[in-house]
Design a protein around this motif. Sequence first.
Motif, PDB file in Angstrom:
ATOM      1  N   LYS A 227       0.818  -1.206   0.000  1.00  0.00           N
ATOM      2  CA  LYS A 227       0.000   0.000   0.000  1.00  0.00           C
ATOM      3  C   LYS A 227       0.854   1.260   0.000  1.00  0.00           C
ATOM      4  O   LYS A 227       0.612   2.205  -0.755  1.00  0.00           O
ATOM      5  CB  LYS A 227      -0.912  -0.003   1.232  1.00  0.00           C
ATOM      6  CG  LYS A 227      -2.280   0.357   0.791  1.00  0.00           C
ATOM      7  CD  LYS A 227      -3.377   0.240   1.711  1.00  0.00           C
ATOM      8  CE  LYS A 227      -4.317   1.327   1.210  1.00  0.00           C
ATOM      9  NZ  LYS A 227      -5.045   1.997   2.194  1.00  0.00           N
ATOM     10  N   ALA A 228       1.874   1.241   0.864  1.00  0.00           N
ATOM     11  CA  ALA A 228       2.779   2.399   0.938  1.00  0.00           C
ATOM     12  C   ALA A 228       3.524   2.576  -0.381  1.00  0.00           C
ATOM     13  O   ALA A 228       3.770   3.701  -0.822  1.00  0.00           O
ATOM     14  CB  ALA A 228       3.754   2.213   2.097  1.00  0.00           C
ATOM     15  N   ALA A 229       3.854   1.445  -1.013  1.00  0.00           N
ATOM     16  CA  ALA A 229       4.576   1.503  -2.286  1.00  0.00           C
ATOM     17  C   ALA A 229       3.727   2.204  -3.345  1.00  0.00           C
ATOM     18  O   ALA A 229       4.218   3.013  -4.126  1.00  0.00           O
ATOM     19  CB  ALA A 229       4.953   0.103  -2.745  1.00  0.00           C
ATOM     20  N   GLU A 230       2.458   1.897  -3.326  1.00  0.00           N
ATOM     21  CA  GLU A 230       1.562   2.503  -4.310  1.00  0.00           C
ATOM     22  C   GLU A 230       1.470   4.015  -4.109  1.00  0.00           C
ATOM     23  O   GLU A 230       1.514   4.792  -5.071  1.00  0.00           O
ATOM     24  CB  GLU A 230       0.172   1.875  -4.175  1.00  0.00           C
ATOM     25  CG  GLU A 230      -0.603   1.848  -5.462  1.00  0.00           C
ATOM     26  CD  GLU A 230      -1.885   1.047  -5.293  1.00  0.00           C
ATOM     27  OE1 GLU A 230      -2.946   1.673  -5.324  1.00  0.00           O
ATOM     28  OE2 GLU A 230      -1.795  -0.193  -5.088  1.00  0.00           O
ATOM     29  N   ALA A 231       1.365   4.427  -2.862  1.00  0.00           N
ATOM     30  CA  ALA A 231       1.314   5.862  -2.556  1.00  0.00           C
ATOM     31  C   ALA A 231       2.622   6.527  -2.943  1.00  0.00           C
ATOM     32  O   ALA A 231       2.640   7.638  -3.494  1.00  0.00           O
ATOM     33  CB  ALA A 231       1.025   6.068  -1.072  1.00  0.00           C
ATOM     34  N   PHE A 232       3.712   5.817  -2.685  1.00  0.00           N
ATOM     35  CA  PHE A 232       5.029   6.366  -3.023  1.00  0.00           C
ATOM     36  C   PHE A 232       5.167   6.533  -4.540  1.00  0.00           C
ATOM     37  O   PHE A 232       5.673   7.555  -5.023  1.00  0.00           O
ATOM     38  CB  PHE A 232       6.133   5.448  -2.468  1.00  0.00           C
ATOM     39  CG  PHE A 232       7.527   5.935  -2.745  1.00  0.00           C
ATOM     40  CD1 PHE A 232       8.019   7.094  -2.144  1.00  0.00           C
ATOM     41  CD2 PHE A 232       8.355   5.246  -3.628  1.00  0.00           C
ATOM     42  CE1 PHE A 232       9.312   7.553  -2.420  1.00  0.00           C
ATOM     43  CE2 PHE A 232       9.651   5.695  -3.907  1.00  0.00           C
ATOM     44  CZ  PHE A 232      10.131   6.854  -3.294  1.00  0.00           C
ATOM     45  N   ALA A 233       4.696   5.550  -5.287  1.00  0.00           N
ATOM     46  CA  ALA A 233       4.781   5.627  -6.755  1.00  0.00           C
ATOM     47  C   ALA A 233       4.054   6.871  -7.261  1.00  0.00           C
ATOM     48  O   ALA A 233       4.526   7.546  -8.177  1.00  0.00           O
ATOM     49  CB  ALA A 233       4.206   4.366  -7.388  1.00  0.00           C
TER      50      ALA A 233
ATOM     51  N   GLN B  58       3.733   9.615  -5.667  1.00  0.00           N
ATOM     52  CA  GLN B  58       4.584  10.774  -5.350  1.00  0.00           C
ATOM     53  C   GLN B  58       5.748  10.891  -6.338  1.00  0.00           C
ATOM     54  O   GLN B  58       6.152  11.985  -6.720  1.00  0.00           O
ATOM     55  CB  GLN B  58       5.146  10.639  -3.931  1.00  0.00           C
ATOM     56  CG  GLN B  58       4.081  10.791  -2.857  1.00  0.00           C
ATOM     57  CD  GLN B  58       4.693  10.771  -1.461  1.00  0.00           C
ATOM     58  OE1 GLN B  58       5.540   9.924  -1.161  1.00  0.00           O
ATOM     59  NE2 GLN B  58       4.258  11.689  -0.614  1.00  0.00           N
ATOM     60  N   VAL B  59       6.266   9.736  -6.761  1.00  0.00           N
ATOM     61  CA  VAL B  59       7.371   9.750  -7.728  1.00  0.00           C
ATOM     62  C   VAL B  59       6.894  10.360  -9.051  1.00  0.00           C
ATOM     63  O   VAL B  59       7.625  11.114  -9.700  1.00  0.00           O
ATOM     64  CB  VAL B  59       7.949   8.330  -7.932  1.00  0.00           C
ATOM     65  CG1 VAL B  59       8.966   8.305  -9.068  1.00  0.00           C
ATOM     66  CG2 VAL B  59       8.597   7.833  -6.638  1.00  0.00           C
ATOM     67  N   GLU B  60       5.666  10.064  -9.409  1.00  0.00           N
ATOM     68  CA  GLU B  60       5.118  10.675 -10.640  1.00  0.00           C
ATOM     69  C   GLU B  60       5.126  12.194 -10.521  1.00  0.00           C
ATOM     70  O   GLU B  60       5.481  12.905 -11.468  1.00  0.00           O
ATOM     71  CB  GLU B  60       3.704  10.137 -10.899  1.00  0.00           C
ATOM     72  CG  GLU B  60       3.166  10.453 -12.293  1.00  0.00           C
ATOM     73  CD  GLU B  60       2.380  11.760 -12.406  1.00  0.00           C
ATOM     74  OE1 GLU B  60       2.106  12.192 -13.532  1.00  0.00           O
ATOM     75  OE2 GLU B  60       2.049  12.377 -11.360  1.00  0.00           O
ATOM     76  N   GLN B  61       4.763  12.697  -9.364  1.00  0.00           N
ATOM     77  CA  GLN B  61       4.768  14.150  -9.138  1.00  0.00           C
ATOM     78  C   GLN B  61       6.186  14.714  -9.232  1.00  0.00           C
ATOM     79  O   GLN B  61       6.419  15.752  -9.848  1.00  0.00           O
ATOM     80  CB  GLN B  61       4.206  14.486  -7.740  1.00  0.00           C
ATOM     81  CG  GLN B  61       2.783  14.043  -7.505  1.00  0.00           C
ATOM     82  CD  GLN B  61       1.757  15.098  -7.944  1.00  0.00           C
ATOM     83  OE1 GLN B  61       2.116  16.100  -8.541  1.00  0.00           O
ATOM     84  NE2 GLN B  61       0.501  14.850  -7.645  1.00  0.00           N
ATOM     85  N   ALA B  62       7.131  14.003  -8.605  1.00  0.00           N
ATOM     86  CA  ALA B  62       8.522  14.467  -8.613  1.00  0.00           C
ATOM     87  C   ALA B  62       9.072  14.479 -10.035  1.00  0.00           C
ATOM     88  O   ALA B  62       9.783  15.399 -10.444  1.00  0.00           O
ATOM     89  CB  ALA B  62       9.381  13.566  -7.724  1.00  0.00           C
ATOM     90  N   LEU B  63       8.722  13.453 -10.779  1.00  0.00           N
ATOM     91  CA  LEU B  63       9.202  13.354 -12.161  1.00  0.00           C
ATOM     92  C   LEU B  63       8.630  14.501 -12.997  1.00  0.00           C
ATOM     93  O   LEU B  63       9.346  15.163 -13.748  1.00  0.00           O
ATOM     94  CB  LEU B  63       8.797  11.990 -12.739  1.00  0.00           C
ATOM     95  CG  LEU B  63       9.146  11.705 -14.203  1.00  0.00           C
ATOM     96  CD1 LEU B  63      10.618  11.961 -14.490  1.00  0.00           C
ATOM     97  CD2 LEU B  63       8.805  10.252 -14.551  1.00  0.00           C
ATOM     98  N   TYR B  64       7.358  14.747 -12.834  1.00  0.00           N
ATOM     99  CA  TYR B  64       6.723  15.801 -13.625  1.00  0.00           C
ATOM    100  C   TYR B  64       7.287  17.178 -13.262  1.00  0.00           C
ATOM    101  O   TYR B  64       7.624  17.978 -14.135  1.00  0.00           O
ATOM    102  CB  TYR B  64       5.201  15.770 -13.432  1.00  0.00           C
ATOM    103  CG  TYR B  64       4.496  16.735 -14.353  1.00  0.00           C
ATOM    104  CD1 TYR B  64       4.535  16.553 -15.736  1.00  0.00           C
ATOM    105  CD2 TYR B  64       3.815  17.833 -13.850  1.00  0.00           C
ATOM    106  CE1 TYR B  64       3.920  17.451 -16.595  1.00  0.00           C
ATOM    107  CE2 TYR B  64       3.189  18.740 -14.705  1.00  0.00           C
ATOM    108  CZ  TYR B  64       3.237  18.533 -16.070  1.00  0.00           C
ATOM    109  OH  TYR B  64       2.636  19.419 -16.921  1.00  0.00           O
ATOM    110  N   ALA B  65       7.421  17.432 -11.969  1.00  0.00           N
ATOM    111  CA  ALA B  65       7.943  18.740 -11.525  1.00  0.00           C
ATOM    112  C   ALA B  65       9.376  18.941 -12.022  1.00  0.00           C
ATOM    113  O   ALA B  65       9.729  20.015 -12.524  1.00  0.00           O
ATOM    114  CB  ALA B  65       7.891  18.823  -9.997  1.00  0.00           C
TER     115      ALA B  65
END
Length: 478
Positions: free
Chosen positions: A314-320, A322-329
Amino acid sequence: GTAQIGVTGLAVMGRNLARNFARNGLTVAVHNRTAAKTRALVEEFGEEGRFVPTESAEEFVAALERPRRLVVMVKAGEPTDAVIQEFAPLLEEGDVIIDGGNAHFEDTRRRERELRERGIHFVGAGVSGGEEGALHGPSIMPGGSAESYESLGPLLEKIAAKAPDGTPCVTHVGPDGAGHFVKMVHNGIEYADMQLIAEAYHLLRTVAGYSPAKIAKTFRGWNTGRLDSYLIEITAEVLAHEDAATGKPFVDVVQDRAEQKGTGRWTVQIALDLGVPVSGIAEAVFARSLSGHAELREASGALAGPVPEPLDEKAAEAFAAQVEQALYASKIVSYTQGFHQIRAGSEQYEWGVDLGSVAAIWRAGCIIRAAFLDRIRAAFDAEPDLVSLLSDKRFGEEIGAAQEDWRAVVVAATRQGVPVPGFSAALAYYDALRAERLPAALTQGQRDFFGAHTYRRVDREGSFHTLWGGDRTEVEAG
Ligand code: 6PG
């Protein structure tokens, strides 16, 4: 002659460009240093259109209608100069030589100047999209005189990729070296995009604990949203691929040492000369060179630090997410830096490059093609003097909305010991631009202390120096 265009240098890029011209109804003279390649092209693909195979330089030039348009597709550097020296004496005033290789824009400026004195137009044209692009539609970034574009433009428009709205991905970027400069920055951005995607992969693999196949799926999902791009799409393909010999994920059997041919390095070198902070692109170039230092890595393997501990599902999914946000920013930041560099180059060399059109011709055909470029085009079209992509309202809001997750990802990476030079350099750039005061004031004080380099005050005009070695009074500097 009757050929509307000629291509000399029939390695894979030249051959595919020649076929693209022919498939679009143009008569194409073809030439190669060794005639066997010319014959092979016509034998294999002759039925695709009208080719005029030629063996000597004289025959090639004679096959072209006037003004002659010859595309040179040889290796950048000396081979290009050699070909120019071979053909220029055979040409007449008004003829056009097009260099479609990855030349350094300073070489292009020199060649353009030399040939202009002889009445010949020289067009340095960036061509992006690899072999497939050359054949089915590349993004083309021609420089050179506006006059040369009048005769050349319509032909390039036929073979260029078409953006989703149907516009051909080619425009007259600006005079002399402008086209190759813009292609160079395209490649710098390409390096940054690839590095950011690599960091996202690394985090999903180690912190989220995902398999390459699972990451491929995650990227496929991202590719249906705002990250929709060629590089995300092919990354998913590469990650899903299994090595036939071992049955292992392909990505696990490839040596982790990235190579480079030089255009990313040039981008950073030129940015340093122009004083443009392209920190994200620079980190991407450095990450490749660091990966290649096997001895350095071997000697450092015993250094202390955490070993990433994979998260639960579950935490991994939430983290993924967040990674999408970091990548986009971070991606927004690299494009901000790249466009800043194009603006600075255009000012320095007085090219008058239109940033909106650059974004427009990158929408299809090239390696960095992405849905997001249409919105960059819209931002620069709405405000051609936009100081920075980050000062565009929509991009500003988007990166603002992503910043909390972006920070969380950089924190997690730092805690777990996963290097994220791209994500963190981009975040540092963002925060530096936001800062009301930067510690640069202190830097100025230090410079003045040890070298009497002077400083400016916030409350008065002029340059000042403090007598640090004496009674520390302030004096006005000359
Ligand atoms: C393109 C690519 C192309 C080339 C890269 C590879 O736009 O089609 O950028 O020009 O494949 O320059 O560069 P490296 O070998 O330096 O990674």
